[in-house]
Motif scaffolding. Structure first.
Motif, mmCIF file in Angstrom:
data_model
loop_
_atom_site.group_PDB
_atom_site.id
_atom_site.type_symbol
_atom_site.label_atom_id
_atom_site.label_comp_id
_atom_site.label_asym_id
_atom_site.label_seq_id
_atom_site.Cartn_x
_atom_site.Cartn_y
_atom_site.Cartn_z
ATOM 1 N N GLY A 39 36.317 68.799 19.089
ATOM 2 C CA GLY A 39 35.569 70.037 18.913
ATOM 3 C C GLY A 39 36.403 71.127 18.273
ATOM 4 O O GLY A 39 35.920 71.875 17.410
ATOM 5 N N ARG A 40 37.654 71.230 18.687
ATOM 6 C CA ARG A 40 38.534 72.257 18.099
ATOM 7 C C ARG A 40 38.859 71.929 16.643
ATOM 8 O O ARG A 40 38.883 72.807 15.783
ATOM 9 N N LYS A 60 32.952 71.842 22.814
ATOM 10 C CA LYS A 60 33.680 72.718 21.896
ATOM 11 C C LYS A 60 35.154 72.898 22.249
ATOM 12 O O LYS A 60 35.975 73.228 21.393
ATOM 13 N N LYS A 61 35.531 72.636 23.510
ATOM 14 C CA LYS A 61 36.938 72.777 23.911
ATOM 15 C C LYS A 61 37.712 71.458 23.799
ATOM 16 O O LYS A 61 38.905 71.407 24.063
ATOM 17 N N VAL A 106 27.239 69.982 21.153
ATOM 18 C CA VAL A 106 28.326 70.715 20.491
ATOM 19 C C VAL A 106 28.925 71.760 21.429
ATOM 20 O O VAL A 106 30.141 71.894 21.539
ATOM 21 N N ASP A 107 28.055 72.483 22.122
ATOM 22 C CA ASP A 107 28.535 73.518 23.040
ATOM 23 C C ASP A 107 29.349 72.916 24.188
ATOM 24 O O ASP A 107 30.384 73.453 24.572
ATOM 25 N N TRP A 118 30.430 61.311 17.320
ATOM 26 C CA TRP A 118 29.991 62.428 16.488
ATOM 27 C C TRP A 118 29.663 61.933 15.080
ATOM 28 O O TRP A 118 30.540 61.446 14.374
ATOM 29 N N HIS A 133 26.090 76.466 14.725
ATOM 30 C CA HIS A 133 24.884 77.005 15.356
ATOM 31 C C HIS A 133 23.606 76.380 14.786
ATOM 32 O O HIS A 133 22.509 76.717 15.243
ATOM 33 N N ASP A 169 35.786 72.813 14.489
ATOM 34 C CA ASP A 169 35.243 74.175 14.563
ATOM 35 C C ASP A 169 33.866 74.230 15.229
ATOM 36 O O ASP A 169 32.947 74.895 14.748
ATOM 37 N N PHE A 170 33.743 73.558 16.371
ATOM 38 C CA PHE A 170 32.468 73.567 17.087
ATOM 39 C C PHE A 170 32.047 74.974 17.503
ATOM 40 O O PHE A 170 30.855 75.253 17.652
ATOM 41 N N GLU A 171 32.994 75.847 17.712
ATOM 42 C CA GLU A 171 32.686 77.224 18.121
ATOM 43 C C GLU A 171 31.738 77.906 17.126
ATOM 44 O O GLU A 171 30.973 78.791 17.490
ATOM 45 N N ASN A 172 31.814 77.491 15.863
ATOM 46 C CA ASN A 172 31.027 78.152 14.816
ATOM 47 C C ASN A 172 29.920 77.263 14.267
ATOM 48 O O ASN A 172 29.487 77.435 13.125
#
Length: 499
Positions: A49-50, A44-45, A40-41, A339, A58, A53-56
């Motif tokens: 991923g965008r 994320k870009k 995921v990390d 995914w 965890h 909402d891969f940024e969030n």
């Protein structure tokens, strides 16, 4: 001298590899969350991923909340953008390869393989061999010739992405230390017509010191049968130093008796579970059933109980949640940009220490015209048990529902190509029905309630499945005929090959 050094090196590498592998076997469930969060990390870009909402994300739970289960139709719009040369769509940059597979509703599928994912395809196969060498303390096969029955290594180009069948792609990554001993030649490997190719492979191998042979069971059988027909000798007599067969793609067990008969002597078998989407598992102990699930190969696994698959709120379990001897649809998240992707395979865990699986069927390959939901594992086990009671030799079989028979009640119709029929055909039929009823309570209820007749068997002439596959352009490579279906598309065509 060179062969001696090669064998010695293989033994040393194998021991070290297996020792190192113990770590991931012990911590498989714990490490899976780390694998997911790393994927995921990394992505994320990307566009995917965008959008999700891969940024969030965890935790595994957050991933499951934000990323729904998908199939090829769901990711096809992303794949089409990648095919036009766009980068950072499903995974960082563009894929190194597209593995082209045949689809049904989607036509040809283009499965991305990233530069991060490709090495694991090779490592999976290497790990299977290293575990075998370490277990037997024998690497004699490295001294002889090795054959890989595979698709053409010729690759197309789609906006700089090399494209072809997985087996053809893998052919470009065979380790250099194996290249010298590898057969067939490049010129033979690129032949598209499978029957012509097999004949050329026989020419190149019949007088060689073959020690390892790899391929899916139906095409190994075709190769062996042609060799035996030509030389009137069993395979072990033709290749006395043949030590090892590596196979995958389909469940080996239904082919075991036929293979043993053709081989005519002891040859060790390693079963593997590779696919265009990744190399998932292999037989780490070749003396017993079960494939070791590779949990440290850039893939995060989820499992949906088969009875819930396709439902809106189906449970998505991880390794720590699974139960033994239960069927699950296999869901993948990979380092090539798939995914929560449903690959279509059904697996069953038979061990947790370490995690070992059987491939028990396909989510789309089942028979449930009457609500029984019979899967491949059940019919294969029923056949296996029946053959113990009433010996016969079977080349291949297919099961389909007969909903509107010309006479009598609805039933299951089995199309069987016998190499050697059972002495008592009626008892064989009754036992096969009994064994299936034993394994599927819903089918048993339908028989007991006089809703279905006991199964019918239609015997097919010799080479029927070969001729059927040829007529459908599905001869050779990784093509496989489903063992069962919920319709009569295959069954109606097999009717033309009745005895």
């Amino acid at each position: 001298m060179l062969n001696f050094l090669k064998k010695k090196a293989a033994l040393i590498w194998a021991k070290k590899h297996v020792q190192k592998a113990e770590e991931f076997k012990k911590n498989a469930a714990k490490n899976q969350e780390e694998v997911l969060l790393s994927l995921v990390d990394t992505a994320k870009k990307t566009l995917f991923g965008r959008e999700h909402d891969f940024e969030n994300i965890h935790t595994v739970q957050e991933f499951q909340e934000k990323v729904p289960v998908s199939d090829y139709e769901d990711i096809k719009p992303y794949i089409e953008r990648v095919k036009k040369g766009q980068a950072n769509i499903l995974w960082i940059e563009t894929p190194e390869y597209f593995a082209k597979t045949s689809g049904t509703t989607s036509g040809s599928k283009y499965i991305p393989i990233s530069k991060e994912g490709m090495p694991y395809q090779i490592k999976g196969a290497q790990s299977a061999l290293f575990h075998y060498i370490a277990a037997t303390d024998n690497a004699d096969f490295v001294k002889g010739k090795m054959i890989f029955l595979q698709g053409s290594p010729t690759l197309d180009d789609i906006f700089g992405i090399k494209t072809g069948r997985l087996s053809g792609i893998v052919a470009h990554h065979i380790p250099s230390y194996l290249q010298k001993n590898r057969l067939p030649s490049w010129e033979t490997n690129i032949i598209e017509d499978w029957e012509t190719k097999i004949d050329k492979i026989i020419e190149e191998t019949e007088n060689e010191n073959m020690t390892l042979i790899s391929g899916i069971p139906p095409w190994l059988i075709m190769y062996f049968e042609k060799l035996i027909e030509k030389h009137n000798k069993k395979i072990k007599h033709l290749f006395p130093h043949l030590q090892l067969i590596v196979t995958g793609g389909v469940n080996y067990e239904p082919y075991r008796d036929k293979m043993e008969e053709l081989l005519g002597g002891k040859v060790d078998i390693i079963q593997t579970f590779p696919a265009s989407e990744g190399f998932f598992a292999f037989q780490d102990d070749y003396t017993k059933e079960g494939l070791l699930l590779l949990t440290n190969h850039g893939i995060f696994y989820e499992f949906i109980p088969l009875e819930e698959y396709g439902k809106a709120n189906a449970k998505r379990l991880t390794l720590k949640d699974i139960e033994l001897n239960k069927d699950y649809a296999l869901i993948l998240t990979t380092n090539s940009g798939l995914w929560a992707y449903s690959i279509g395979d059904v697996v069953r865990f038979i061990d947790k220490k370490p995690y070992r699986i059987l491939v028990s069927g396909r989510t789309k390959h089942f028979t449930s015209a009457f609500g029984e939901h019979v899967i491949a594992y059940e019919i294969e086990e029923a056949m296996k048990a029946t053959l113990v009671q009433y010996p016969a030799q079977i080349t291949e079989f297919h099961l389909a529902p007969q909903v509107n028979p010309c006479e009598g009640m609805p039933h299951h119709q089995w199309f069987i190509e016998f190499e050697k029929e059972p002495e008592n055909f009626e008892k064989f039929r009754e036992e096969l029905d009994r064994q299936l009823r034993k394994r599927n309570t819903y089918y048993d209820d339908l028989i007991s309630g006089n809703i279905l007749e006991k199964l019918h068997i239609t015997t097919l002439k010799k080479a029927a499945f070969h001729e059927y596959a040829k007529s459908q352009g599905k001869l050779g490579g990784q093509n496989k005929i489903p063992r069962l279906a919920n319709d009569r598309k295959i069954a109606d065509l097999l009717e033309f090959y009745k005895k």
